[in-house]
Design a protein around this motif. Structure first.
Motif, PDB file in Angstrom:
ATOM      1  N   ASP A 127       0.850  -1.191   0.000  1.00 46.69           N
ATOM      2  CA  ASP A 127       0.000   0.000   0.000  1.00 46.69           C
ATOM      3  C   ASP A 127       0.883   1.237   0.000  1.00 46.69           C
ATOM      4  O   ASP A 127       1.919   1.269   0.685  1.00 46.69           O
ATOM      5  CB  ASP A 127      -0.907   0.030   1.223  1.00 46.69           C
ATOM      6  N   LEU A 128       0.476   2.252  -0.729  1.00 43.81           N
ATOM      7  CA  LEU A 128       1.217   3.507  -0.745  1.00 43.81           C
ATOM      8  C   LEU A 128       0.665   4.402   0.364  1.00 43.81           C
ATOM      9  O   LEU A 128      -0.223   5.230   0.142  1.00 43.81           O
ATOM     10  CB  LEU A 128       1.091   4.200  -2.109  1.00 43.81           C
ATOM     11  N   ASN A 129       1.169   4.217   1.573  1.00 43.13           N
ATOM     12  CA  ASN A 129       0.796   5.027   2.728  1.00 43.13           C
ATOM     13  C   ASN A 129       1.809   6.156   2.861  1.00 43.13           C
ATOM     14  O   ASN A 129       3.006   5.913   2.963  1.00 43.13           O
ATOM     15  CB  ASN A 129       0.770   4.185   4.001  1.00 43.13           C
ATOM     16  N   CYS A 130       1.314   7.384   2.862  1.00 45.40           N
ATOM     17  CA  CYS A 130       2.190   8.547   2.890  1.00 45.40           C
ATOM     18  C   CYS A 130       1.806   9.449   4.066  1.00 45.40           C
ATOM     19  O   CYS A 130       0.616   9.689   4.327  1.00 45.40           O
ATOM     20  CB  CYS A 130       2.087   9.335   1.591  1.00 45.40           C
ATOM     21  N   PRO A 149      10.131  -1.703  -3.899  1.00 46.42           N
ATOM     22  CA  PRO A 149      10.555  -2.583  -2.802  1.00 46.42           C
ATOM     23  C   PRO A 149       9.484  -2.654  -1.716  1.00 46.42           C
ATOM     24  O   PRO A 149       8.849  -1.646  -1.391  1.00 46.42           O
ATOM     25  CB  PRO A 149      11.838  -1.927  -2.287  1.00 46.42           C
ATOM     26  N   CYS A 150       9.275  -3.846  -1.166  1.00 45.19           N
ATOM     27  CA  CYS A 150       8.221  -4.024  -0.159  1.00 45.19           C
ATOM     28  C   CYS A 150       8.502  -3.195   1.082  1.00 45.19           C
ATOM     29  O   CYS A 150       7.570  -2.708   1.727  1.00 45.19           O
ATOM     30  CB  CYS A 150       8.103  -5.495   0.210  1.00 45.19           C
ATOM     31  N   ALA A 160       1.400  -6.288  -8.389  1.00 43.69           N
ATOM     32  CA  ALA A 160      -0.065  -6.320  -8.319  1.00 43.69           C
ATOM     33  C   ALA A 160      -0.545  -6.346  -6.867  1.00 43.69           C
ATOM     34  O   ALA A 160      -1.473  -7.076  -6.517  1.00 43.69           O
ATOM     35  CB  ALA A 160      -0.613  -7.519  -9.093  1.00 43.69           C
ATOM     36  N   GLY A 161       0.095  -5.554  -6.017  1.00 43.03           N
ATOM     37  CA  GLY A 161      -0.341  -5.442  -4.635  1.00 43.03           C
ATOM     38  C   GLY A 161       0.170  -6.523  -3.714  1.00 43.03           C
ATOM     39  O   GLY A 161      -0.171  -6.538  -2.529  1.00 43.03           O
ATOM     40  N   ARG A 162       1.013  -7.447  -4.215  1.00 40.38           N
ATOM     41  CA  ARG A 162       1.562  -8.517  -3.375  1.00 40.38           C
ATOM     42  C   ARG A 162       3.072  -8.396  -3.320  1.00 40.38           C
ATOM     43  O   ARG A 162       3.713  -8.031  -4.313  1.00 40.38           O
ATOM     44  CB  ARG A 162       1.187  -9.899  -3.917  1.00 40.38           C
ATOM     45  N   MET A 172       9.398 -13.616 -10.579  1.00 40.61           N
ATOM     46  CA  MET A 172       8.833 -13.225  -9.285  1.00 40.61           C
ATOM     47  C   MET A 172       7.790 -14.244  -8.838  1.00 40.61           C
ATOM     48  O   MET A 172       6.866 -14.592  -9.591  1.00 40.61           O
ATOM     49  CB  MET A 172       8.207 -11.842  -9.384  1.00 40.61           C
ATOM     50  N   GLY A 173       7.949 -14.709  -7.592  1.00 38.97           N
ATOM     51  CA  GLY A 173       6.984 -15.633  -7.014  1.00 38.97           C
ATOM     52  C   GLY A 173       7.070 -17.053  -7.519  1.00 38.97           C
ATOM     53  O   GLY A 173       6.206 -17.866  -7.207  1.00 38.97           O
TER      54      GLY A 173
END
Length: 475
Positions: A127-130, A149-150, A160-162, A172-173
């Motif tokens: 999530d882009l929490n600012c 980066p996570c 895609a949000g993961r 990836m994954g």
């Protein structure tokens, strides 16, 4: 019969009914399983201009009506590794928050400056929490862009949000991992595991060879519990650790293209680890200060390097029991000569004319000699003759496990030295691994039992072990 499956002669009807036939008669009028994927498209440019980023490719699902959706993903992501970002470059997440600087977000009048915020309750790393600079609140702007980066310093990237990590295949994954042989997704079948305990002891304090660690070795580990010290010599003949009687501090050392982690605990325990693969041969020694309680060592070796390793180990003597006293300065060696010439000094003679033989137990020793020998057989010792430079055993061959040429019922087996290792007693049965030795002019053709070779009292258990060893030899 169903007329839908047999078109009428009118040309227009022929075309319409042919299409209907394909969709109904051919498909059976019900779901026929999943559709088919188109080939993957080309990989996109990296999402970043420096550091880690993502590249993506896609494909489409082609399906007829009533067919199920294709199994699998429409997009595939792989890691792209670029040169490190220059000092002072704005991190990707910071850049995404900064895009909202000076823009009304929570109302038409008020604007803020934004920086990443990591303290949200039950946070999703993607999530882009600012956080509003100078204020006690934050705002979520949805998901971060793919390739972010996570978290700070994390190896995982958001897709895609993961939060996903790249497998060894770069996808990836994917969950793909290297096996002990260094092969992505492998099953450890391209290398062999060498493991044993060195229990030999010297008659004096000083350096004693433990084992050769060949080029290409991986997952190297050595450990012991005593006041002695492990020492390591590189391919150039110079000590990497604990050389010249000086004890090195715990830490990480560079040797043979890998990092060697040396740990000396507060107690008597000492360990040495290296991921490998090694780019040169290494020689592991022990600096004896007290009787040796045993040094465990292990490593994984590619199958194609197993033969050369065996030849080197036999040339040095598998036990590598050749001491180097502490007195004097070590001789400087050329890189090509370093390992072949160890040690350069002759040990002081011991009172015992036949010193104890090294411990040759263990699966690794059995594999080494079974796989590299020309003959493996069960025999009874009928007699022996000791000479100045070799010992000749007369044996009766009772069971042959492996032979490169025919064996006679009565054979001579030659062992180097007046005190061969391992020794064999009269009238006892042994399981032997021998090599064929022919001199250049062809006048002598002998069976040779190498020093510290394979000669164990025969038993049903030993029979089972050697038959199992035959299955694990390199092809």
């Amino acid at each position: 019969k169903d007329s839908l499956c047999f078109p009428r002669p009118h040309p227009l009807w022929n075309l319409l009914l042919l299409l209907w036939t394909l969709l109904n008669c051919g498909l059976g009028g019900s779901a026929q399983g999943p559709g088919e994927w188109t080939p993957w498209g080309s990989w996109s440019r990296c999402s970043s201009s420096c550091g880690q980023g993502l590249s993506v490719r896609s494909r489409r699902c082609i399906r007829f009506p009533r067919e199920e959706r294709c199994w699998g993903d429409t997009h595939e992501y792989r890691l792209c590794q670029l040169p490190d970002c220059p000092p002072g470059a704005m991190p990707f997440r910071d850049l995404q928050c900064a895009l909202y600087n000076g823009h009304p977000v929570l109302g038409p009048q008020k604007t803020y400056q934004w920086v990443p915020f990591y303290g949200a309750p039950a946070p999703n790393q993607c999530d882009l929490n600012c956080l509003a600079v100078g204020h006690a609140f934050y705002h979520s702007f949805g998901r971060v862009l793919d390739g972010t980066p996570c978290s700070w310093g994390s190896q995982g990237l958001c897709v895609a949000g993961r939060c996903l990590n790249a497998g060894c295949d770069g996808l990836m994954g994917s969950g793909a991992r290297e096996d002990h042989c260094g092969r992505c997704g492998g099953t450890n079948d391209s290398c062999l595991f060498v493991q044993r305990v060195f229990r030999d002891t010297g008659a004096f304090a000083g350096y004693w060879n433990v084992t050769l660690i060949p080029e290409g070795a991986r997952h190297i580990y050595a450990a012991h519990r005593s006041r002695n010290h492990l020492a390591l010599i590189g391919g150039d003949g110079r000590y990497v650790l604990n050389g010249n009687g000086e004890v090195s501090p715990s830490g990480t050392y560079e040797a043979a293209g890998t990092r060697v982690v040396y740990t000396r605990a507060a107690g008597p325990e000492e360990t040495l680890r290296a991921a490998g693969p090694t780019s040169q041969d290494l020689l592991l020694q022990v600096l004896l200060q007290e009787p040796n309680p045993g040094i465990e060592f292990e490593f994984w070796l590619p199958r194609e390097r197993y033969g050369p390793f065996q030849e080197q180990a036999q040339a040095l003597g598998w036990s590598l029991r050749q001491p180097q006293p502490l007195e004097g300065e070590p001789q400087s060696l050329e890189p090509q000569e370093a390992l072949a010439a160890f040690p350069t000094r002759t040990p002081k003679p011991t009172p015992d004319p036949c010193p104890p033989c090294p411990d040759t137990r263990g699966r690794a020793h059995r594999l080494l000699h079974y796989c590299g020998s020309d003959f493996v057989f069960r025999a009874r010792v009928l007699g022996h003759l000791r000479q100045a430079q070799e010992t000749r055993y007369e044996v009766r061959v009772q069971l042959v496990y492996k032979n490169r040429s025919p064996l006679q019922s009565l054979e001579y087996v030659w062992a180097p030295g007046r005190c061969p290792c391992p020794p064999m007693a009269l009238h006892r049965e042994y399981l032997l691994a021998a090599q064929r030795l022919v001199n250049p002019d062809g006048t002598q053709d002998r069976l040779l039992l190498p020093h510290a070779g394979y000669a164990r009292p025969w038993s049903p258990a030993e029979d089972s072990r050697v038959r199992l060893a035959a299955r694990h030899c390199p092809v």
